[in-house]
Design a protein around this motif. Structure first.
Motif, PDB file in Angstrom:
ATOM      1  N   ALA A 165       0.831  -1.207   0.000  1.00 37.87           N
ATOM      2  CA  ALA A 165       0.000   0.000   0.000  1.00 37.87           C
ATOM      3  C   ALA A 165       0.867   1.259   0.000  1.00 37.87           C
ATOM      4  O   ALA A 165       0.552   2.243  -0.682  1.00 37.87           O
ATOM      5  CB  ALA A 165      -0.937  -0.004   1.195  1.00 37.87           C
ATOM      6  N   ARG A 166       1.955   1.240   0.752  1.00 40.83           N
ATOM      7  CA  ARG A 166       2.861   2.401   0.773  1.00 40.83           C
ATOM      8  C   ARG A 166       3.454   2.652  -0.604  1.00 40.83           C
ATOM      9  O   ARG A 166       3.593   3.802  -1.038  1.00 40.83           O
ATOM     10  CB  ARG A 166       3.978   2.190   1.800  1.00 40.83           C
ATOM     11  CG  ARG A 166       3.574   2.449   3.236  1.00 40.83           C
ATOM     12  CD  ARG A 166       4.797   2.601   4.134  1.00 40.83           C
ATOM     13  NE  ARG A 166       5.623   1.400   4.123  1.00 40.83           N
ATOM     14  CZ  ARG A 166       5.460   0.370   4.947  1.00 40.83           C
ATOM     15  NH1 ARG A 166       4.471   0.398   5.841  1.00 40.83           N
ATOM     16  NH2 ARG A 166       6.248  -0.683   4.886  1.00 40.83           N
ATOM     17  N   ALA A 167       3.808   1.583  -1.304  1.00 43.62           N
ATOM     18  CA  ALA A 167       4.419   1.738  -2.626  1.00 43.62           C
ATOM     19  C   ALA A 167       3.475   2.419  -3.605  1.00 43.62           C
ATOM     20  O   ALA A 167       3.914   3.128  -4.514  1.00 43.62           O
ATOM     21  CB  ALA A 167       4.847   0.374  -3.164  1.00 43.62           C
ATOM     22  N   TYR A 168       2.176   2.215  -3.410  1.00 39.92           N
ATOM     23  CA  TYR A 168       1.174   2.805  -4.301  1.00 39.92           C
ATOM     24  C   TYR A 168       0.479   4.020  -3.673  1.00 39.92           C
ATOM     25  O   TYR A 168      -0.491   4.527  -4.236  1.00 39.92           O
ATOM     26  CB  TYR A 168       0.127   1.751  -4.672  1.00 39.92           C
ATOM     27  CG  TYR A 168       0.616   0.759  -5.692  1.00 39.92           C
ATOM     28  CD1 TYR A 168       0.302   0.897  -7.039  1.00 39.92           C
ATOM     29  CD2 TYR A 168       1.399  -0.321  -5.320  1.00 39.92           C
ATOM     30  CE1 TYR A 168       0.748  -0.017  -7.984  1.00 39.92           C
ATOM     31  CE2 TYR A 168       1.868  -1.251  -6.252  1.00 39.92           C
ATOM     32  CZ  TYR A 168       1.541  -1.080  -7.581  1.00 39.92           C
ATOM     33  OH  TYR A 168       1.990  -1.993  -8.516  1.00 39.92           O
ATOM     34  N   ARG A 169       0.962   4.463  -2.513  1.00 37.80           N
ATOM     35  CA  ARG A 169       0.369   5.595  -1.790  1.00 37.80           C
ATOM     36  C   ARG A 169      -1.118   5.370  -1.517  1.00 37.80           C
ATOM     37  O   ARG A 169      -1.949   6.273  -1.694  1.00 37.80           O
ATOM     38  CB  ARG A 169       0.542   6.900  -2.571  1.00 37.80           C
ATOM     39  CG  ARG A 169       1.961   7.197  -3.031  1.00 37.80           C
ATOM     40  CD  ARG A 169       2.848   7.673  -1.913  1.00 37.80           C
ATOM     41  NE  ARG A 169       4.197   7.944  -2.396  1.00 37.80           N
ATOM     42  CZ  ARG A 169       4.604   9.122  -2.866  1.00 37.80           C
ATOM     43  NH1 ARG A 169       3.765  10.134  -2.910  1.00 37.80           N
ATOM     44  NH2 ARG A 169       5.843   9.285  -3.280  1.00 37.80           N
ATOM     45  N   VAL A 170      -1.472   4.146  -1.108  1.00 37.11           N
ATOM     46  CA  VAL A 170      -2.865   3.801  -0.827  1.00 37.11           C
ATOM     47  C   VAL A 170      -3.161   4.044   0.648  1.00 37.11           C
ATOM     48  O   VAL A 170      -2.428   3.564   1.526  1.00 37.11           O
ATOM     49  CB  VAL A 170      -3.149   2.321  -1.171  1.00 37.11           C
ATOM     50  CG1 VAL A 170      -4.536   1.913  -0.701  1.00 37.11           C
ATOM     51  CG2 VAL A 170      -3.006   2.103  -2.670  1.00 37.11           C
ATOM     52  N   PHE A 171      -4.232   4.771   0.917  1.00 38.04           N
ATOM     53  CA  PHE A 171      -4.699   4.961   2.292  1.00 38.04           C
ATOM     54  C   PHE A 171      -5.723   3.888   2.635  1.00 38.04           C
ATOM     55  O   PHE A 171      -6.595   3.569   1.831  1.00 38.04           O
ATOM     56  CB  PHE A 171      -5.348   6.337   2.456  1.00 38.04           C
ATOM     57  CG  PHE A 171      -6.202   6.440   3.699  1.00 38.04           C
ATOM     58  CD1 PHE A 171      -5.631   6.679   4.933  1.00 38.04           C
ATOM     59  CD2 PHE A 171      -7.579   6.254   3.623  1.00 38.04           C
ATOM     60  CE1 PHE A 171      -6.422   6.742   6.080  1.00 38.04           C
ATOM     61  CE2 PHE A 171      -8.374   6.324   4.762  1.00 38.04           C
ATOM     62  CZ  PHE A 171      -7.784   6.569   5.991  1.00 38.04           C
ATOM     63  N   TYR A 172      -5.634   3.300   3.849  1.00 38.58           N
ATOM     64  CA  TYR A 172      -6.687   2.408   4.330  1.00 38.58           C
ATOM     65  C   TYR A 172      -6.674   2.389   5.856  1.00 38.58           C
ATOM     66  O   TYR A 172      -5.631   2.607   6.484  1.00 38.58           O
ATOM     67  CB  TYR A 172      -6.534   0.990   3.765  1.00 38.58           C
ATOM     68  CG  TYR A 172      -5.315   0.233   4.232  1.00 38.58           C
ATOM     69  CD1 TYR A 172      -5.400  -0.686   5.274  1.00 38.58           C
ATOM     70  CD2 TYR A 172      -4.072   0.420   3.632  1.00 38.58           C
ATOM     71  CE1 TYR A 172      -4.289  -1.402   5.697  1.00 38.58           C
ATOM     72  CE2 TYR A 172      -2.969  -0.288   4.038  1.00 38.58           C
ATOM     73  CZ  TYR A 172      -3.074  -1.199   5.077  1.00 38.58           C
ATOM     74  OH  TYR A 172      -1.968  -1.902   5.500  1.00 38.58           O
ATOM     75  N   ALA A 173      -7.838   2.156   6.436  1.00 38.63           N
ATOM     76  CA  ALA A 173      -7.973   2.125   7.894  1.00 38.63           C
ATOM     77  C   ALA A 173      -9.234   1.366   8.259  1.00 38.63           C
ATOM     78  O   ALA A 173     -10.249   1.439   7.561  1.00 38.63           O
ATOM     79  CB  ALA A 173      -8.027   3.540   8.459  1.00 38.63           C
ATOM     80  N   LYS A 174      -9.162   0.628   9.361  1.00 39.67           N
ATOM     81  CA  LYS A 174     -10.321  -0.122   9.842  1.00 39.67           C
ATOM     82  C   LYS A 174     -11.329   0.835  10.469  1.00 39.67           C
ATOM     83  O   LYS A 174     -10.954   1.771  11.185  1.00 39.67           O
ATOM     84  CB  LYS A 174      -9.883  -1.171  10.865  1.00 39.67           C
ATOM     85  CG  LYS A 174     -11.009  -2.080  11.342  1.00 39.67           C
ATOM     86  CD  LYS A 174     -10.515  -3.082  12.386  1.00 39.67           C
ATOM     87  CE  LYS A 174      -9.583  -4.103  11.788  1.00 39.67           C
ATOM     88  NZ  LYS A 174      -9.281  -5.201  12.756  1.00 39.67           N
ATOM     89  N   VAL A 175     -12.613   0.606  10.187  1.00 36.87           N
ATOM     90  CA  VAL A 175     -13.683   1.449  10.725  1.00 36.87           C
ATOM     91  C   VAL A 175     -14.633   0.577  11.549  1.00 36.87           C
ATOM     92  O   VAL A 175     -15.238  -0.360  11.029  1.00 36.87           O
ATOM     93  CB  VAL A 175     -14.478   2.141   9.593  1.00 36.87           C
ATOM     94  CG1 VAL A 175     -15.624   2.966  10.180  1.00 36.87           C
ATOM     95  CG2 VAL A 175     -13.560   3.023   8.754  1.00 36.87           C
ATOM     96  N   ASN A 176     -14.734   0.872  12.834  1.00 42.53           N
ATOM     97  CA  ASN A 176     -15.672   0.181  13.723  1.00 42.53           C
ATOM     98  C   ASN A 176     -16.735   1.164  14.200  1.00 42.53           C
ATOM     99  O   ASN A 176     -16.406   2.237  14.701  1.00 42.53           O
ATOM    100  CB  ASN A 176     -14.942  -0.386  14.945  1.00 42.53           C
ATOM    101  CG  ASN A 176     -14.157  -1.638  14.624  1.00 42.53           C
ATOM    102  OD1 ASN A 176     -14.734  -2.666  14.309  1.00 42.53           O
ATOM    103  ND2 ASN A 176     -12.832  -1.549  14.713  1.00 42.53           N
TER     104      ASN A 176
END
Length: 224
Positions: A165-176
């Motif tokens: 994800a870092r290599a492609y500058r992708v943001f992600y985060a778990k949402v509860n």
């Protein structure tokens, strides 16, 4: 000190506002404001912007996306970027529990592959999960098969996924949320067109028309 921080923040806001206004006024024919903003910023900071590819977002030269990764495919086999060497890829980061955006974008990739006809044999669609906790190889095998027979699903350890994800500058985060029985993943939603060298050639915003994606891929295939 607080006054200086506020002043600095105000200067940044005014600067960005002026740059956005310049992007609006200085956009070329058929060019979106966001693309014009990127071009104006790149010029201001000394970068050149390559010619746009149909349907894609222009990126300043010197901004490198993509590169090495180490993941696991839907058959449980360890793979790296070397396994795709010499091929063009259409890459999307998402998760199988995604209720709407991921299926829509993967459907667009599948439609673009269909539109490519015989040329689709030179392109591999790739789905990278940002939810390795639930997206096992077995889950991915069932999921990607629903979209396109050539689609490859990739997962891995949380560390491996984070590195890709870092290599492609992708943001992600778990949402509860209290009202949800299952967590969701908040994530950026670009489709990446990757060249045979493993570097991103173009990227496409959500809801890009599949024919526009196919047209961009055709242009890259002609260039090699």
């Amino acid at each position: 000190m607080l006054h200086a921080v506020r002043l600095f923040a105000l200067v940044i806001i005014v600067f960005l506002g002026l740059l956005w206004g310049a992007a609006w006024l200085g956009r070329g024919e058929g060019e979106g404001v966001a693309d014009s903003f990127i071009r104006q910023a790149a010029t201001l900071f000394g970068h050149d912007v390559p010619a746009p590819s149909a349907g894609g977002v222009q990126m300043p030269q010197g901004l490198v996306l993509g590169g090495p990764f180490s993941l696991v495919d839907q058959s449980g086999r360890a793979v790296t970027e070397a396994d795709f060497a010499g091929r063009f890829l259409l890459v999307y980061f998402g998760f199988t529990y995604c209720p709407d955006v991921c299926p829509t974008e993967l459907g667009s990739i599948a439609a673009a592959m269909d539109a490519l006809g015989e040329q689709a044999g030179r392109v591999t669609p790739v789905f990278v999960s940002v939810d390795p906790e639930r997206d096992t190889p077995e889950v991915l095998a069932d999921y990607v098969g629903r979209f396109h027979p050539q689609m490859v699903g990739l997962t891995g350890t949380p560390e491996q996924v984070a590195a890709a994800a870092r290599a492609y500058r992708v943001f992600y985060a778990k949402v509860n949320r209290p009202e949800m029985t299952e967590y969701l993943m908040d994530h950026s939603s670009f489709i990446y067109l990757v060249g045979p060298d493993g570097r991103v050639r173009s990227l496409f915003r959500p809801n890009t028309d599949p024919e526009a994606i196919a047209q961009a891929v055709r242009g890259q295939l002609r260039g090699g």
